[in-house]
Structures are given as C-alpha cells and as structure tokens.
Motif scaffolding. Structure first.
Motif, PDB file in Angstrom:
ATOM      1  N   MET A 161       0.855  -1.200   0.000  1.00 26.16           N
ATOM      2  CA  MET A 161       0.000   0.000   0.000  1.00 26.16           C
ATOM      3  C   MET A 161       0.892   1.253   0.000  1.00 26.16           C
ATOM      4  O   MET A 161       0.802   2.087  -0.882  1.00 26.16           O
ATOM      5  CB  MET A 161      -0.925  -0.019   1.219  1.00 26.16           C
ATOM      6  CG  MET A 161      -1.844  -1.227   1.225  1.00 26.16           C
ATOM      7  SD  MET A 161      -2.883  -1.362   2.695  1.00 26.16           S
ATOM      8  CE  MET A 161      -1.778  -2.101   3.879  1.00 26.16           C
ATOM      9  N   ILE A 216      -2.104   0.201   8.894  1.00 29.18           N
ATOM     10  CA  ILE A 216      -3.372  -0.082   8.215  1.00 29.18           C
ATOM     11  C   ILE A 216      -3.391   0.462   6.784  1.00 29.18           C
ATOM     12  O   ILE A 216      -4.393   0.339   6.087  1.00 29.18           O
ATOM     13  CB  ILE A 216      -4.569   0.491   9.016  1.00 29.18           C
ATOM     14  CG1 ILE A 216      -4.396   1.995   9.255  1.00 29.18           C
ATOM     15  CG2 ILE A 216      -4.724  -0.287  10.338  1.00 29.18           C
ATOM     16  CD1 ILE A 216      -5.595   2.668   9.911  1.00 29.18           C
ATOM     17  N   GLY A 217      -2.286   1.095   6.387  1.00 36.85           N
ATOM     18  CA  GLY A 217      -2.186   1.554   4.998  1.00 36.85           C
ATOM     19  C   GLY A 217      -2.958   2.830   4.701  1.00 36.85           C
ATOM     20  O   GLY A 217      -3.179   3.141   3.533  1.00 36.85           O
ATOM     21  N   CYS A 218      -3.339   3.555   5.756  1.00 41.07           N
ATOM     22  CA  CYS A 218      -4.150   4.764   5.532  1.00 41.07           C
ATOM     23  C   CYS A 218      -3.420   5.798   4.686  1.00 41.07           C
ATOM     24  O   CYS A 218      -4.049   6.627   4.030  1.00 41.07           O
ATOM     25  CB  CYS A 218      -4.577   5.392   6.855  1.00 41.07           C
ATOM     26  SG  CYS A 218      -3.196   6.086   7.797  1.00 41.07           S
ATOM     27  N   GLU A 252       2.821   6.299  -1.977  1.00 41.22           N
ATOM     28  CA  GLU A 252       1.995   5.156  -2.333  1.00 41.22           C
ATOM     29  C   GLU A 252       2.808   4.211  -3.203  1.00 41.22           C
ATOM     30  O   GLU A 252       3.707   4.656  -3.903  1.00 41.22           O
ATOM     31  CB  GLU A 252       0.716   5.605  -3.071  1.00 41.22           C
ATOM     32  CG  GLU A 252       0.926   6.328  -4.392  1.00 41.22           C
ATOM     33  CD  GLU A 252       1.140   7.814  -4.195  1.00 41.22           C
ATOM     34  OE1 GLU A 252       2.252   8.182  -3.748  1.00 41.22           O
ATOM     35  OE2 GLU A 252       0.228   8.612  -4.496  1.00 41.22           O
ATOM     36  N   ALA A 312      -8.823   0.686   5.195  1.00 38.94           N
ATOM     37  CA  ALA A 312      -7.906   0.843   6.333  1.00 38.94           C
ATOM     38  C   ALA A 312      -8.636   0.476   7.635  1.00 38.94           C
ATOM     39  O   ALA A 312      -8.047  -0.101   8.556  1.00 38.94           O
ATOM     40  CB  ALA A 312      -7.372   2.272   6.387  1.00 38.94           C
ATOM     41  N   ASN A 363      -8.669  -3.270   7.749  1.00 37.79           N
ATOM     42  CA  ASN A 363      -7.368  -3.755   8.239  1.00 37.79           C
ATOM     43  C   ASN A 363      -7.272  -3.596   9.750  1.00 37.79           C
ATOM     44  O   ASN A 363      -6.743  -4.455  10.458  1.00 37.79           O
ATOM     45  CB  ASN A 363      -6.216  -2.975   7.583  1.00 37.79           C
ATOM     46  CG  ASN A 363      -6.123  -3.233   6.083  1.00 37.79           C
ATOM     47  OD1 ASN A 363      -6.648  -4.227   5.593  1.00 37.79           O
ATOM     48  ND2 ASN A 363      -5.472  -2.344   5.355  1.00 37.79           N
ATOM     49  N   CYS A 397      -7.023   7.219  -1.855  1.00 33.73           N
ATOM     50  CA  CYS A 397      -6.678   6.317  -0.763  1.00 33.73           C
ATOM     51  C   CYS A 397      -5.505   5.419  -1.150  1.00 33.73           C
ATOM     52  O   CYS A 397      -5.415   4.985  -2.307  1.00 33.73           O
ATOM     53  CB  CYS A 397      -7.929   5.474  -0.516  1.00 33.73           C
ATOM     54  SG  CYS A 397      -7.752   4.170   0.683  1.00 33.73           S
ATOM     55  N   ALA A 457      -4.821   2.625   0.971  1.00 33.55           N
ATOM     56  CA  ALA A 457      -5.232   1.298   1.440  1.00 33.55           C
ATOM     57  C   ALA A 457      -6.033   0.546   0.375  1.00 33.55           C
ATOM     58  O   ALA A 457      -6.085  -0.683   0.369  1.00 33.55           O
ATOM     59  CB  ALA A 457      -6.046   1.419   2.724  1.00 33.55           C
ATOM     60  N   GLU A 487      -6.661  -3.453  -0.872  1.00 33.09           N
ATOM     61  CA  GLU A 487      -8.003  -4.054  -0.924  1.00 33.09           C
ATOM     62  C   GLU A 487      -8.200  -4.889  -2.204  1.00 33.09           C
ATOM     63  O   GLU A 487      -8.800  -5.968  -2.150  1.00 33.09           O
ATOM     64  CB  GLU A 487      -9.059  -2.940  -0.850  1.00 33.09           C
ATOM     65  CG  GLU A 487     -10.490  -3.452  -0.739  1.00 33.09           C
ATOM     66  CD  GLU A 487     -11.524  -2.322  -0.723  1.00 33.09           C
ATOM     67  OE1 GLU A 487     -11.158  -1.155  -0.950  1.00 33.09           O
ATOM     68  OE2 GLU A 487     -12.708  -2.627  -0.478  1.00 33.09           O
TER      69      GLU A 487
END
Ligand code: HC0
Ligand code: SF4
Length: 563
Positions: free
Chosen positions: A124, A172-174, A188, A291, A294, A344, A346, A350
């Motif tokens: 991510m 959480i990849g936010c 990213e 996120a 996650n 995003c 995250a 996904e």
C-alpha cells in the motif's frame, strides 16, 4: 490583536498567532520544512529562524507573537541559516548510488517493481529512508493524528518502529504519513506501470473514479481548492487512453441498497429481540474503508461479524464492470483492464484481498491515487483547466447526491438514512441534509426516531467516527457497554476520503473544509438525492441482480473477512 513589527513595518495580528503565521499573513516569505499547518509545530528543521531585536535567532514556527515584538526575516544571517539547512538536506538526499530497478515481474499482482536496498513496502505504502530529510512530519501524522505509532524518524531516515518491516507492523495503509511527507520518502506503491502495460497490450481500459477525487484532482492541475472537477476529470482520463470512464458513485448507490437492506434485516431482528439480547448483538459497522477493515481485523477481531458484508463501492464496481458491463458491451472480461482512481492508499491493498477474487478473477486490476492521476495529467501535458466537461459512460455512470456524500465523514450514514428511513417509515426523512451527520467532529452520534409504517416508532442509534484514532477510542467503550449503537460509520482518515492518504498534498489549513463544502454542494446540485431513486440502479436490479441481497448480489457484491 497585538502589534508586531516585521522587517521594520508594524502590523496588527491576532494574539494567538505564531511569528510564522504573523509573517505569512502579510505575504512575507519564511522558509519551512518540518512545519505543516495541521501538525503541532515540531521545531526540528530550523529553516524558519528569524532575527529578534535582542540579537537572538528564534524559530518562527513555534514562538508566539507578543505586543510590541519586533523581528526580521531578511537579514544575512537568517538567510544563511536557511540556506545551510537546505544545503545539508540536499547532500543527504542525493544518493551516491542511483537506486537499482529490480525485475519483480513475477510478483506483479502484489506490487510493482520496487527499488532495491532499504525500500520497504506492504503493498500500500512504500518507505525509502534514503529520501528522508528527518523532518518528522510522517511520524507526527501517524502517531499524533492517527495515533497508530508505526513510524520513527532517526538520523538515518524514517523506518517502522523497533526494526520491524512494514508488513510485520499493524500499519493499516491509511497513507496519512505519505500525504504529509515533503520529499516522497513515504509514498503510495505506484500502479502507473500497470496502466501503461495494459494500454500497450491493447486491453479495453475502464476507469472508475471515487467520490472524493472529483473535489481534489483540480488541486493537482491548476484548479482552485474546493472546486468540483468531475467533467474535466472524465475528459482527462479519456485523453490518457481510457475507453470507458464509469463512476464509483454509481456503486455507492448500489452499496446503499445492499448495506441498507442488510441493516434493515439486522434491525428487524434486534427490535424483535429481548432488550438484553438486543444489546449483546452490538452495532453494524460500515465496511467501505479498507484501512478500517485492516484495523478491525488486526485489533478487534471479535467484531468481524458486526461488519457489514457489503463490499466497498470500488469492489462492487469491479464486479459489475467484469460481468454486467462486459456483457452489455460485448467485451470478454479478461480483455478488460479495470482501474480505480481513489483518494486512498489502502485501496491498493483491498484489490489484492483473496476474499475479493470473483469468478477466478481479480476484478480491479490497479488503483491510482488522486496524486498519481495528477502526475499523469501533468506528464502528458494535458491542459486540465481548459478541458471540456465530459460525462461518465452509461449504463453504470449515473448517480445521486447521496452517493457523492460518501466522500466525506458522515456521508455513508446520511446516504443510508435517506433510503433506510424511507423504506422503514414508508415516507421520506423530514430533511435531506441531516445535520447531526455533518461537519468534522471526531465522534458524532444521534438517535433517529423511525415511525415504522407497519408498527410502532423505533429508535436507531447511530455514530460516526472520523479518523482511526476516534474509532480506536470508541471500540473498547462499545465492548464495555459504555456506548450502545445500532449503526456505526468509520472512516480511517480524519474527515473521511476527502483527506485520504492518496489526496493532493496541501499546506492550506482549511483544505478539508473546502473539499467537504464541495461535496455538500455537489449533493445539493444533484437532480436525484436518494440512492433508491437512481434509474440505472433500478435497471441493474431488474436486469441482473433481481433484488438487494439476492443470491447473485451475495456472490458479486458481498464478502467475508479474515480472522
Ligand atoms: Fe472513498 Fe468509497 S467513499 S471509501 O472514502 O464507501 O477511497 O472517495 O471511493 O469504495 O464510494 C475512498 C472516496 C470511495 C469506496 C465510495 C466508500
Ligand atoms: Fe501510520 Fe497510516 Fe502511515 Fe501506516 S499508512 S505508517 S498507519 S500513517
């Protein structure tokens, strides 16, 4: 106000201003690096020093003004200090050996080719300590705004805490860290190469665009913040080689049908249960923010059954493009390259979730952030402000005002209420703009009284958490029975997708408010403002899914979670 003298001229400024704010308010340039208007001053880089009357140097970012104060930003030693700071940074960030590109083509479904050495990724975000200037902004975004505490900045650059690799942490990849990074040390994972490859292979290129992208993409290409650029965004994607551009807002409307139906089903059971039993059932949580998924999977697995099973609008669109749309257009699903433009980071993870594989296929092949789309538009010299407005492609391109609201905190809730209330009560919710769900507060809550059309009046207790730190405060209190809700919306980024980790970087302190107002105005301007009134949604149920939560809908539009 207080009176301060800057470079020999006196000005009246609010007394809570820092010297930096006072100078900038007059248009006086003060260089900064670690300063960011949405983070408490860090005072690390010292690029912003000013000359005080008493002969001392002071950091303008972290010192407040006082009445009668006098300072200068233009003396030779101030300039020399700033120059030294930036010279040192330049020396640090010019790698002696250029990063080597590795051939990782066999892993292309996990991540694109990445640079060698210390670059770390979880599919991510990417962390490259060799580009780090030790400003500390990413660390502050992760630990002060998100309260996740994943990163630390040291003299040798940014890394996850405790010598861990990123995928060993609970990141959480936010992507908030990446949107505060001034150099690209955190970014990213790029999917731009995937798009170029698909174009070269002659695939049919289908793009979808998220609700929050249209109110921010302009910032990347010469349009003022707060403007809605939907038509130009579609035109730019067509100019970049997309055969079709469809709207994630369409599947946001579809989400309301699926998630709303699921909510109504759960509430009917809950309202029929004994009060103690009902409280034990807990709330239903929204499931569109990856996120947040996650986070709940790693931190609160006991609540996985409380997550809505509805896939996010992005993933629903993937399924729809590779089935319904492919069939209508007469294209083989395997000949389609479908990518999403998202605010995003995250979302890049996904699309790789194994629970999302549908008919043996990945339904979304790549995710470009708003920033990556901006980069492409600039690279291809597209004059974005001059583009004519173009429409999304039918029959999955139309949407309602409810759908665009998804882009801001509280929006999924407001959109869901417009439809669920009407189905339950048999009449519309009194007001379309449901104010308790609006604004940027961290936690909002309300009770909605619903006079059931075939029974008594029932209460739906709702809550909205904006930013993962607020969700993480809320969860233990829900578990302890201190907070009792029926339906909870969580978006991991503060403000929702409008301030997602893939959005344009901005030093405007009011940027989130501007993007949020743009979302609200886009809803107000829409001809239809309730998801169930979207004619293309009615058509897709008639022709393809049958009804919400049908067997086919479950197969293509719902998911399971990992525990
Ligand atoms: Fe969002 Fe979405 S609203 S998560 O914030 O629900 O990223 O904009 O696309 O999928 O629609 C992001 C934004 C989306 C999804 C939608 C939801
Ligand atoms: Fe922290 Fe989010 Fe960055 Fe992960 S992506 S390191 S959780 S700010």
């Amino acid at each position: 106000t207080v009176s301060v003298t800057i470079n020999g001229t006196s000005y009246d400024v609010p007394k809570n201003y820092t010297m930096l704010e006072a100078a900038r308010a007059q248009g006086i340039f003060v260089p900064t690096l670690c300063y960011h208007p949405r983070i408490k001053p860090l005072g690390r880089c010292k690029a912003c020093v000013v000359d005080m009357e008493d002969g001392n140097l002071s950091m303008a970012c972290s010192s407040k003004v006082a009445d009668g104060m006098s300072f200068r930003t233009d003396t030779p030693r101030v300039k020399a200090k700033a120059a030294a700071v930036f010279r040192e940074l330049k020396a640090k960030t010019m790698p002696v050996v250029p990063p080597r590109r590795l051939d990782l083509s066999e892993f292309e479904n996990t991540f694109d080719a990445v640079t060698a050495c210390d670059v770390d990724t979880n599919g991510m975000i990417m962390v490259d300590p060799s580009m780090c200037v030790d400003c500390g902004r990413c660390e502050a975004a992760c630990s002060k705004i998100q309260e996740m505490g994943i990163l630390e900045t040291t003299a040798s650059g940014v890394r996850p805490h405790g010598g861990l690799r990123l995928d060993e942490t609970r990141c959480i990849g936010c992507g908030q860290c990446s949107s505060f990074c001034p150099t690209g040390a955190i970014s990213e994972v790029s999917h731009i190469e995937r798009l170029y490859t698909a174009i070269a292979e002659g695939k049919t290129i289908v793009a979808q665009t998220a609700p929050a992208v249209r109110v921010a993409i302009g910032e990347e290409c010469g349009v003022a913040a707060g403007e809605v650029s939907t038509g130009k965004m579609v035109a730019a994607l067509k100019a970049l080689g997309c055969n079709y551009v469809v709207d994630t807002d369409f599947t946001a409307d579809l989400t309301i049908m699926e998630e709303g139906t699921e909510l109504i089903g759960r509430m009917q059971k809950k309202w029929a249960a004994a009060p103690e039993q009902a409280e034990k059932m807990g709330p239903m949580f929204t499931s569109c923010c990856p996120a947040w998924i996650n986070n709940i999977e790693t931190r609160f697995p006991d609540y996985l059954d409380n997550l809505s099973t509805a896939r996010s609008p992005m993933m629903m669109m993937g399924s729809v493009v590779k089935t319904y749309f492919a069939k209508k257009m007469g294209i083989k699903p395997e000949d389609i390259f479908h990518f999403a433009v998202m605010p995003c980071t995250a979302k890049k993870g996904e699309i790789d979730r194994m629970q999302m594989v549908t008919g043996g296929m990945k339904v979304v092949d790549a995710v470009l952030t708003t920033r990556e789309l901006g980069k492409l538009i600039r690279k291809h010299h597209i004059d974005f402000p001059a583009l004519p407005n173009q429409e999304f492609d039918s029959p999955i391109g139309s949407s309602t005002g409810a759908a665009v609201l998804f882009g801001t905190t509280g929006g999924v809730m407001e959109a869901a209420l417009r439809t669920a209330y009407e189905i339950l009560a048999g009449k519309p919710l009194g007001t379309l703009s449901y104010t308790p769900a609006r604004g940027l507060d961290g936690i909002k809550e309300a009770s909605v009284e619903i006079p059931l059309k075939d029974g008594p009046t029932k209460t739906l207790r709702i809550a909205i958490a904006s930013g993962i730190s607020n969700a993480n405060v809320m969860m233990p209190e829900i578990a302890a029975g201190k907070r009792n809700y029926d339906f909870v919306e969580v978006m991991a980024c503060p403000g929702g997708c409008i301030s997602g980790g893939g959005q344009p970087k901005s030093l405007d302190p009011k940027i989130i408010e501007k993007r949020q107002s743009a979302i609200y105005s886009d809803d107000e301007k829409a001809k239809l403002r309730k998801s169930h009134e979207n004619p293309e949604i009615q058509q897709i149920y008639k022709e393809f899914f049958g009804e919400p939560n049908s067997h086919k809908a479950h197969e293509l539009l719902h998911t399971t979670y990992a525990d």
